[in-house]
Design a protein around this motif. Structure first.
Motif, short mmCIF file in Angstrom:
data_model
loop_
_atom_site.label_atom_id
_atom_site.label_comp_id
_atom_site.label_asym_id
_atom_site.label_seq_id
_atom_site.Cartn_x
_atom_site.Cartn_y
_atom_site.Cartn_z
N LEU A 78 5.92 -11.42 8.93
CA LEU A 78 5.51 -10.41 7.97
C LEU A 78 4.00 -10.32 7.80
CD1 LEU A 78 6.37 -8.31 5.88
CD2 LEU A 78 6.60 -10.17 4.21
N GLY A 79 3.29 -11.45 7.85
CA GLY A 79 1.85 -11.47 7.57
C GLY A 79 1.04 -10.49 8.39
N PRO A 80 1.12 -10.52 9.73
CA PRO A 80 0.34 -9.58 10.54
C PRO A 80 0.66 -8.12 10.25
CG PRO A 80 1.13 -11.39 11.89
CD PRO A 80 1.81 -11.52 10.56
N CYS A 81 1.91 -7.83 9.94
CA CYS A 81 2.28 -6.45 9.61
C CYS A 81 1.56 -5.98 8.34
CB CYS A 81 3.79 -6.34 9.43
SG CYS A 81 4.40 -4.71 8.98
N LEU A 82 1.58 -6.82 7.32
CA LEU A 82 0.93 -6.46 6.06
C LEU A 82 -0.58 -6.41 6.20
CD1 LEU A 82 3.09 -8.52 3.54
CD2 LEU A 82 3.25 -6.08 4.07
N ASP A 83 -1.15 -7.32 6.98
CA ASP A 83 -2.60 -7.33 7.16
C ASP A 83 -3.09 -6.00 7.74
OD1 ASP A 83 -2.85 -9.87 6.17
OD2 ASP A 83 -2.77 -10.84 8.13
N ALA A 84 -2.33 -5.47 8.71
CA ALA A 84 -2.72 -4.19 9.31
C ALA A 84 -2.58 -3.04 8.31
CB ALA A 84 -1.86 -3.92 10.55
N LEU A 85 -1.54 -3.08 7.49
CA LEU A 85 -1.31 -1.98 6.55
C LEU A 85 -2.31 -2.00 5.40
CD1 LEU A 85 2.58 -2.10 6.44
CD2 LEU A 85 1.20 -0.18 7.23
N ARG A 86 -2.84 -3.16 5.05
CA ARG A 86 -3.81 -3.23 3.95
C ARG A 86 -5.07 -2.42 4.27
NH1 ARG A 86 -4.73 -9.39 2.46
NH2 ARG A 86 -6.16 -8.44 0.93
N GLY A 87 -5.36 -2.25 5.54
CA GLY A 87 -6.54 -1.48 5.92
C GLY A 87 -6.27 0.00 6.09
N GLU A 88 -5.02 0.43 5.86
CA GLU A 88 -4.67 1.84 6.01
C GLU A 88 -4.99 2.59 4.72
OE1 GLU A 88 -2.22 3.78 9.03
OE2 GLU A 88 -4.35 3.37 8.79
N ARG A 89 -6.01 3.43 4.74
CA ARG A 89 -6.44 4.13 3.54
C ARG A 89 -5.44 5.18 3.07
NH1 ARG A 89 -11.40 7.59 6.28
NH2 ARG A 89 -10.19 8.53 7.98
N ASP A 90 -4.51 5.56 3.96
CA ASP A 90 -3.53 6.58 3.59
C ASP A 90 -2.30 5.99 2.91
OD1 ASP A 90 -5.00 8.77 4.75
OD2 ASP A 90 -4.41 7.99 6.72
N VAL A 91 -2.24 4.66 2.76
CA VAL A 91 -1.08 4.03 2.11
C VAL A 91 -1.31 4.04 0.60
CG1 VAL A 91 0.24 1.91 1.85
CG2 VAL A 91 -0.56 2.60 4.11
N PHE A 92 -0.47 4.75 -0.11
CA PHE A 92 -0.55 4.85 -1.56
C PHE A 92 -0.01 3.59 -2.23
CE2 PHE A 92 1.69 6.19 -5.52
CZ PHE A 92 0.57 6.47 -6.29
N GLU A 93 1.10 3.07 -1.72
CA GLU A 93 1.66 1.82 -2.22
C GLU A 93 2.43 1.12 -1.11
OE1 GLU A 93 4.53 2.26 -5.34
OE2 GLU A 93 5.61 3.87 -4.31
N LEU A 94 2.47 -0.20 -1.19
CA LEU A 94 3.11 -1.02 -0.17
C LEU A 94 4.19 -1.87 -0.84
CD1 LEU A 94 3.28 -2.07 2.72
CD2 LEU A 94 1.35 -3.59 2.22
N ILE A 95 5.43 -1.65 -0.47
CA ILE A 95 6.57 -2.31 -1.11
C ILE A 95 7.31 -3.17 -0.08
CG2 ILE A 95 8.77 -1.97 -2.30
CD1 ILE A 95 7.70 0.73 -3.28
N VAL A 96 7.54 -4.42 -0.43
CA VAL A 96 8.37 -5.32 0.39
C VAL A 96 9.63 -5.62 -0.42
CG1 VAL A 96 8.58 -7.60 1.43
CG2 VAL A 96 6.44 -6.32 1.65
N VAL A 97 10.78 -5.31 0.15
CA VAL A 97 12.05 -5.62 -0.50
C VAL A 97 12.54 -6.95 0.06
CG1 VAL A 97 14.40 -4.84 -0.99
CG2 VAL A 97 12.56 -3.16 -0.67
N ASP A 98 12.48 -7.99 -0.77
CA ASP A 98 12.91 -9.33 -0.34
C ASP A 98 14.43 -9.42 -0.46
OD1 ASP A 98 13.03 -11.96 0.39
OD2 ASP A 98 12.50 -12.72 -1.60
N ASP A 99 15.09 -9.37 0.68
CA ASP A 99 16.55 -9.31 0.72
C ASP A 99 17.14 -10.72 0.76
OD1 ASP A 99 19.14 -8.38 0.95
OD2 ASP A 99 19.01 -8.03 3.11
N GLY A 100 16.94 -11.45 -0.33
CA GLY A 100 17.55 -12.77 -0.44
C GLY A 100 17.00 -13.79 0.53
#
Length: 392
Positions: A78-100
């Motif tokens: 998950l870490g590398p995926c989120l790191d890349a998305l944090r730099g995306e200026r077009d992302v309004f919100e970032l939600i991770v659904v922790d499925d147990g």
């Protein structure tokens, strides 16, 4: 005397007939291969005109975009995926659904600034991933919802390109570039992918869309307008399906939705497996699309793959290849030219992957005959679908 001659005549006739049967069988099999090859070529020919791939130069979206990532025990990915998305200026919100999750998935997501939803218990009749996506959809506040798998690696501009693609579609699904690090993966993975292309044609082909029952989707990367999908019931169309991406796309297409498959390989990569053994195991969960494909179509798909993909390399290795086998092998190797951009690394193993086709078809057959029912530590009964998510 007459009886003796009659007996010898019947014996000679029997010998002639016994020798003729194999030849007739060979000719009949060759004819079937030729017919199946014609069907496969017609499907492959759809790729002559294809939708333009997603590019990072699209204008900024005029709508807000929420990114939803369903995650169950994804601490290692998950870490590398989120790191890349944090730099995306077009992302309004970032939600991770922790499925147990039983690992540090939630902690990693929070440490990288994502909003973490603790997944609710799995309702009766639902499979884990569509249930997680449903919760993310309901919690999101953006006009557009982009869903990504935790093992994807995003490049700048993906979110913008997906939002722009919704100008011509109601649901966009994007193909990823595959990161296959080992030679075994690069040998076996393209063989599995080839069975999909031969059965359905290139997913991003332009022109007349396929009928809903033959539609493909890639659940690793999708985009949809939030309100429209909520009004359509959200992911309820995929609730009981482990092949949830195809179930959702086919269900929505049957209701008149415009579903578009785009090549996103320049903007998103996925590293799904760590070995050829994992490729074998994970593709087997979804390769036949058993819970969204009728028995009639599964039978036709399996038969075609045996005739045009499995038999030619087997005969070649046995030194008994006929003209039709050589022709089919030539078509199969030429397909690699079109698939080469789909892989981040290739090498000799990739170019020899047609020799793995018999194994891929064998796995396809097993998936159709005995669909897997276990995924991520959960066992699903017949009511919850009998396959797995495609592309995983």
């Amino acid at each position: 005397m007459m009886q003796g001659r009659s007996a010898r005549g019947r014996q000679e006739l029997g010998e002639v007939y016994a020798g003729a049967v194999p030849w007739q069988a060979v000719r009949a099999l060759g004819l079937l291969q030729g017919l199946a090859g014609g069907v496969a070529l017609a499907r492959l020919a759809r790729g002559r005109v294809r939708h333009a791939p997603l590019v990072a130069t699209e204008p900024a979206p005029c709508a807000t975009v929420s990114v939803v990532i369903p995650a169950r025990d994804e601490a290692d990915r998950l870490g590398p995926c989120l790191d890349a998305l944090r730099g995306e200026r077009d992302v309004f919100e970032l939600i991770v659904v922790d499925d147990g999750s039983s690992d540090a998935t939630a902690a990693i997501a929070r440490a990288r600034g994502a909003r973490v939803l603790d997944g609710a218990p799995l309702p009766t009749g639902w499979v884990g991933k569509p249930w997680a996506l449903q919760q993310g959809l309901e919690a999101a506040s953006g006009d557009v919802v982009v869903s990504l798998d935790a093992d994807t690696r995003v490049r700048a501009g993906l979110v913008r390109a997906l939002a722009a693609a919704l100008g011509d579609a109601d649901l966009v699904t994007a193909g990823c570039r595959f990161a296959c690090d080992t030679a075994g993966e690069r040998w076996l993975h393209p063989a599995f992918l080839a069975t999909l292309v031969y059965r359905f044609g290139p997913a991003d082909a332009a022109g007349r869309p396929p009928r809903p029952a033959r539609l493909l989707a890639n659940g690793q990367c999708t985009a949809v307008r939030r309100t429209a999908l909520l009004q359509a019931g959200g992911y309820t169309l995929a609730a009981g399906h482990m092949t949830d991406d195809a179930a959702l796309a086919r269900g929505l297409a049957a209701r008149g939705w415009r579903v578009a498959f785009r090549d996103g390989g320049d903007l998103i990569t996925v590293d799904m497996h760590e070995s050829a053994r994992e490729v074998w195991r994970e593709w087997g969960r979804s390769i036949a699309l058993p819970d969204v494909t009728s028995a009639r179509w599964q039978t036709a798909d399996v038969a075609l793959c045996w005739l045009v993909l499995a038999l030619p390399p087997l005969r070649l290795l046995a030194g008994r290849a006929r003209i039709v086998d050589r022709a089919l092998l030539a078509v199969r190797w030429s397909l690699l030219l079109g698939l080469r951009r789909t892989y981040a690394r290739r090498g000799a193993a990739f170019w020899l992957s047609p020799l793995a086709d018999p194994l891929a078809v064998l796995r396809l057959t097993a998936s159709a005959l005995r669909p897997p029912r276990r995924w991520r530590g959960r066992e699903y009964g017949g009511a919850a679908g009998t396959g797995s998510r495609s592309g995983s």
